[in-house]
Write a protein that holds these residues in place. Structure first.
Motif, PDB file in Angstrom:
ATOM      1  N   PRO A  60      54.188  44.738  -5.638  1.00 59.82           N
ATOM      2  CA  PRO A  60      55.176  45.751  -5.966  1.00 59.82           C
ATOM      3  C   PRO A  60      54.592  47.146  -6.050  1.00 59.82           C
ATOM      4  N   HIS A 145      63.725  38.835  -5.321  1.00 61.07           N
ATOM      5  CA  HIS A 145      63.213  39.103  -6.669  1.00 61.07           C
ATOM      6  C   HIS A 145      63.144  40.598  -6.919  1.00 61.07           C
ATOM      7  N   HIS A 147      61.384  43.252  -7.465  1.00 63.21           N
ATOM      8  CA  HIS A 147      60.261  44.163  -7.308  1.00 63.21           C
ATOM      9  C   HIS A 147      60.679  45.219  -6.302  1.00 63.21           C
ATOM     10  N   ASP A 149      59.551  46.637  -3.750  1.00 61.90           N
ATOM     11  CA  ASP A 149      59.403  46.505  -2.295  1.00 61.90           C
ATOM     12  C   ASP A 149      60.480  45.617  -1.679  1.00 61.90           C
ATOM     13  N   HIS A 150      61.335  45.007  -2.505  1.00 65.22           N
ATOM     14  CA  HIS A 150      62.404  44.162  -1.973  1.00 65.22           C
ATOM     15  C   HIS A 150      63.798  44.531  -2.473  1.00 65.22           C
ATOM     16  N   HIS A 215      56.838  33.814  -9.352  1.00 64.01           N
ATOM     17  CA  HIS A 215      56.394  35.180  -8.991  1.00 64.01           C
ATOM     18  C   HIS A 215      57.074  36.193  -9.912  1.00 64.01           C
TER      19      HIS A 215
HETATM   20 ZN   LIG Z   1      57.026  40.784  -5.738  1.00 63.49          ZN
END
Ligand SMILES: [Zn+2]
Length: 332
Positions: A60, A145, A147, A149-150, A215
């Protein structure tokens, strides 16, 4: 057996510390199993999860939960990637590092994972348009999830197109706790997925959502159908990968390992033969998306189809590396 004497001696010499450590042979056995399962297909997954000295890319980073201020947009030359159609009804909208996917159904588009906020416009919105799809047709944004970056594109797609955001219940909690100034903004809670998972149907397409905590507490993984030249093939999608922050928290390691076994079992049940992730380094999406555009000989497999055995090997890498890392950390 040859390590037994040495381990016993160590235990006598240094007391409980040595007793907490698993025999090196046990750790090595898990690493060897993971390495064998990884083969040439999943080398980066193996290296990042199994080899503790390897650099941990793709996490992240500074845009993770609780980040105080939106990070600046990095140089486009380092991340921009053109979008590609990879199956009859699945489109890759990733940067070179992180993947976002568009699953087209008879009743609109499901976006699977977004990306950093700076990629929403050039990769998702312009990407869909370049491929002849209409971003106004986005009905759902499914986030593996919470974070950065997603998930940083979720709020924008919700606000602009009225898309419903789907996330694991615990990850909604961390998302809603973010300040309004967080990169990409904060989405409103729409669909919250609990530990039993759910099925998300849009038109002719159903995504089976499997809760795979580890995670993050609310990580989701999926299986869903796509079409390859008219033939249905099943995809397994791994929603969260790295274990670097688990430390000695044995329960968290066990939860992660149980989650990988759960999604592997579901993937086996539906005979999933395509392995996808949200990081190109794990599934090769950036390269494979380009390979799809190359002419295929009759009978030649689609670049993303790794077979049912190939899908299972991916989860074996995750499980065996986690077992090795848990022992190495001395977690109980
Ligand atoms: Zn992640």
């Amino acid at each position: 057996m040859k390590y037994t004497g040495a381990v016993a001696l160590l235990a006598v010499m240094s007391g409980t510390t040595a007793l907490a450590q698993a025999p090196p042979s046990e750790i090595d056995a898990h690493i060897a199993a993971a390495r064998s399962a990884a083969g040439q297909d999943y080398r980066a997954t193996f290296v990042n999860l199994c080899l503790p000295s390897a650099p941990r890319g793709g996490g992240p980073g500074p845009a993770g939960p609780g980040a105080p201020a939106p990070p600046p947009t990095p140089d486009r030359a380092n991340w921009y990637a053109a979008p590609f159609k990879v199956f009859d009804n699945l489109y890759w909208l990733g940067t070179r590092q992180h993947s976002s996917w568009a699953l087209q159904t008879s009743a609109g588009i499901i976006i699977i994972d977004t990306n950093f906020a700076w990629a929403t416009e050039p990769e998702i919105i312009e990407g869909l348009t370049k491929l002849g799809l209409n971003p106004r047709d986005i009905k759902y944004v499914v986030i593996s999830h919470a974070h950065g970056d997603h998930d940083q594109g979720a709020a924008e797609l919700q606000k602009r197109y009225g898309a419903q955001v789907v996330m694991g219940a615990p990850d909604w909690e961390s998302t809603l706790a973010r300040p309004a100034t967080a990169a990409g903004g904060v989405p409103k809670r729409d669909v919250s997925v609990g530990p039993d998972g759910t099925k998300l149907t849009l038109g002719d397409t159903t995504i089976q959502i499997v809760a795979t905590p580890g995670h993050t507490p609310g990580t989701l993984s999926y299986v869903f159908p796509v079409k390859d030249q008219g033939r249905t093939v099943m995809v397994a999608y791994s929603g969260g990968t790295l274990t670097g922050a688990f430390g000695t928290d044995g329960a968290r390691w066990d939860e992660y390992i149980a989650s990988q076994r759960r999604i592997a079992r579901v993937a086996a049940e539906v005979e999933a033969s395509v392995m996808l992730s949200n990081h190109s380094e794990y599934d090769g999406a950036y390269t494979k998306a380009r390979l799809v555009a190359a002419p295929r000989q009759p009978g030649e497999n689609h670049p993303f189809i790794v077979g049912t055995e190939g899908v299972q090997r991916y989860f074996t890498v995750m499980t065996e590396c986690a077992m090795a890392a848990k022992l190495r950390a001395g977690a109980k």
